[in-house]
Design an enzyme around this catalytic site. Structure first.
Site, PDB file in Angstrom:
ATOM      1  N   TYR A 273       0.821  -1.211   0.000  1.00  0.00           N
ATOM      2  CA  TYR A 273       0.000   0.000   0.000  1.00  0.00           C
ATOM      3  C   TYR A 273       0.861   1.270   0.000  1.00  0.00           C
ATOM      4  O   TYR A 273       0.467   2.287  -0.553  1.00  0.00           O
ATOM      5  CB  TYR A 273      -0.884   0.049   1.258  1.00  0.00           C
TER       6      TYR A 273
ATOM      7  N   LYS B 289       3.070 -15.099   3.259  1.00  0.00           N
ATOM      8  CA  LYS B 289       3.331 -15.873   2.040  1.00  0.00           C
ATOM      9  C   LYS B 289       4.854 -16.078   2.005  1.00  0.00           C
ATOM     10  O   LYS B 289       5.545 -15.669   1.055  1.00  0.00           O
ATOM     11  CB  LYS B 289       2.797 -15.101   0.818  1.00  0.00           C
TER      12      LYS B 289
ATOM     13  N   ASP C  62      -2.915 -18.246   1.186  1.00  0.00           N
ATOM     14  CA  ASP C  62      -3.867 -18.997   0.345  1.00  0.00           C
ATOM     15  C   ASP C  62      -4.572 -20.070   1.169  1.00  0.00           C
ATOM     16  O   ASP C  62      -5.771 -20.313   1.009  1.00  0.00           O
ATOM     17  CB  ASP C  62      -3.180 -19.576  -0.903  1.00  0.00           C
TER      18      ASP C  62
ATOM     19  N   ASP D 136      -6.627  -6.892   4.238  1.00  0.00           N
ATOM     20  CA  ASP D 136      -7.727  -6.251   3.520  1.00  0.00           C
ATOM     21  C   ASP D 136      -8.600  -7.315   2.869  1.00  0.00           C
ATOM     22  O   ASP D 136      -9.819  -7.329   3.009  1.00  0.00           O
ATOM     23  CB  ASP D 136      -7.159  -5.299   2.457  1.00  0.00           C
TER      24      ASP D 136
ATOM     25  N   ASP E  47     -12.581  -9.007   4.172  1.00  0.00           N
ATOM     26  CA  ASP E  47     -13.811  -8.983   3.356  1.00  0.00           C
ATOM     27  C   ASP E  47     -14.359 -10.398   3.250  1.00  0.00           C
ATOM     28  O   ASP E  47     -15.569 -10.628   3.363  1.00  0.00           O
ATOM     29  CB  ASP E  47     -13.534  -8.451   1.934  1.00  0.00           C
TER      30      ASP E  47
END
Ligand code: IPM
Ligand code: MN
Length: 356
Positions: free
Chosen positions: A142, A189, A221, A245, A249
């Site tokens: 970001y 990751k 994942d 983020d 959701d």
């Protein structure tokens, strides 16, 4: 208690839901004998329209000068399909996070029992799910360098983390686990990304300070899959900005709807409390947005910034009672029962107000 609360509704349904959030704060002040004074400020598209700047200096100054911020949402569809726009509403939000040092974004995912049937996930899988996400909020892809090269034909966004940034969010997550079920799942990751390898190294080191907390490291994942397969296995989840983020959701479906999820952004200064949902221009002005995430954000504000646990619980209990009485906004309507009463934003707010 005397406190200054800044209301920053922002764009779209942010205006509608934050108005309800403010009303419940007023009601709490009245019931519990506190004095909350309010000011309001602009951010996002409405701020661009008024001043040309998605985060005017005046807004930032007001934020710094207040004890807490109740925030709505930012965004406008006109920018979404215009990748060349130089000024965007979201820049206001990101700058606010950076300027206020809001490095920890807490996103509690908890299903109200009455909403078991509202989720698209099977009730028997969901029952008992209670997860607290710590999303790192001021680093990662970001905020790294971004740009174009090769005459604009190649684009890049650099993901960057420093040791201290991972340390401070990890400590917050471990501390929180101690007040819950003593489990932390750190998501990265590390099989691919160097930032994730630093992340894992630092979390492993911090974990040594918390021998009583059980730690698990997961690849993002796998977490995306596990959240849906077995959400009750999670207690505290700590992860980087972008992964957090996306995963939150996804995890909002565990709570029935995005319209149910609140968040707290905290750091060293003023805390900012906001729904995780966006400005939702498709339903803006229709009076149908779910105000419960804003009310739950107000509950987090009371508990975290002001230490008012009973007041915060009063809001959660009022929501619980409203849901038990069968009232729903349309995003949390239960397809399996015909007995829901579907309300708009204001009416839902009034049902909660009358039960505080
Ligand atoms: C959020 C939002 C923001 C983010 C957007 C609006 C920039 O999706 O708060 O989750 O990506 O952080
Ligand atoms: Mn998001």
């Amino acid at each position: 208690m005397n406190k200054k609360i800044l209301i920053v509704p922002g764009d779209g349904i942010g205006q509608e839901v934050t108005a309800v959030g403010k009303l419940v704060l007023d009601k709490i002040a009245e019931k519990f004998g506190h004095t909350f004074t309010y000011d309001e400020a602009l951010i996002g598209h409405v701020a661009i329209e008024a001043t040309g700047n998605p985060l005017p200096d005046e807004t930032l100054e007001k934020m710094r000068a207040s004890d807490a911020v109740l925030f709505g949402a930012v965004g406008h569809p006109k920018y979404d399909n215009d990748p060349t726009a130089k000024v965007r509403p979201e820049q206001g939000l990101l700058k606010m996070r950076k300027e206020l040092g809001l490095y920890a974004n807490l996103r509690p995912i908890k299903l109200f029992d009455e909403l078991l049937g509202a989720s698209s996930i099977k009730p028997e899988i969901l029952k008992g799910a209670d997860i607290l996400f710590f999303r790192e909020l001021t680093g990662d892809i970001y905020f790294g360098e971004k740009g174009r090269k090769n005459d604009g034909d190649t684009a890049y966004d650099v993901a960057e983390y420093s040791r201290f940034e991972v340390e401070r969010i990890a400590r917050k997550a471990f501390d929180a686990a101690r007040t819950r079920r003593n489990k932390v799942c750190s998501v990265d990751k590390a099989n691919v990304l160097e930032t994730s390898r630093l992340w894992r190294e630092v979390v492993q080191k911090i974990a040594l300070e918390y021998p009583d907390v059980e730690v698990e490291h997961q690849f993002v994942d796998a977490t995306a899959m596990m959240l849906i397969k077995d959400p009750t296995r999670f207690d505290v989840v700590v992860t980087a900005n972008l992964f957090g983020d996306i995963l939150t959701d996804e995890a909002s479906q565990i709570a029935g709807s995005m319209g149910m999820l609140a968040s707290a952004s905290i750091g060293d200064g003023t805390g900012v409390y906001e729904p995780i949902h966006g400005s939702a221009h498709d339903i803006t002005g229709k009076g149908v947005a779910n105000p419960l995430a804003s009310i739950l954000s107000a509950a987090l504000l009371l508990e975290i910034s002001f230490g008012l646990k009973a007041e915060s619980d009063a809001l959660i209990n009022a929501i619980d009672a409203v849901l038990k009485a069968g009232f729903r906004t349309r995003d949390i309507a239960d397809a399996t029962t015909a007995s829901n009463m579907i309300l708009g934003t204001e009416a839902m707010g009034n049902e909660v107000l009358s039960r505080i």
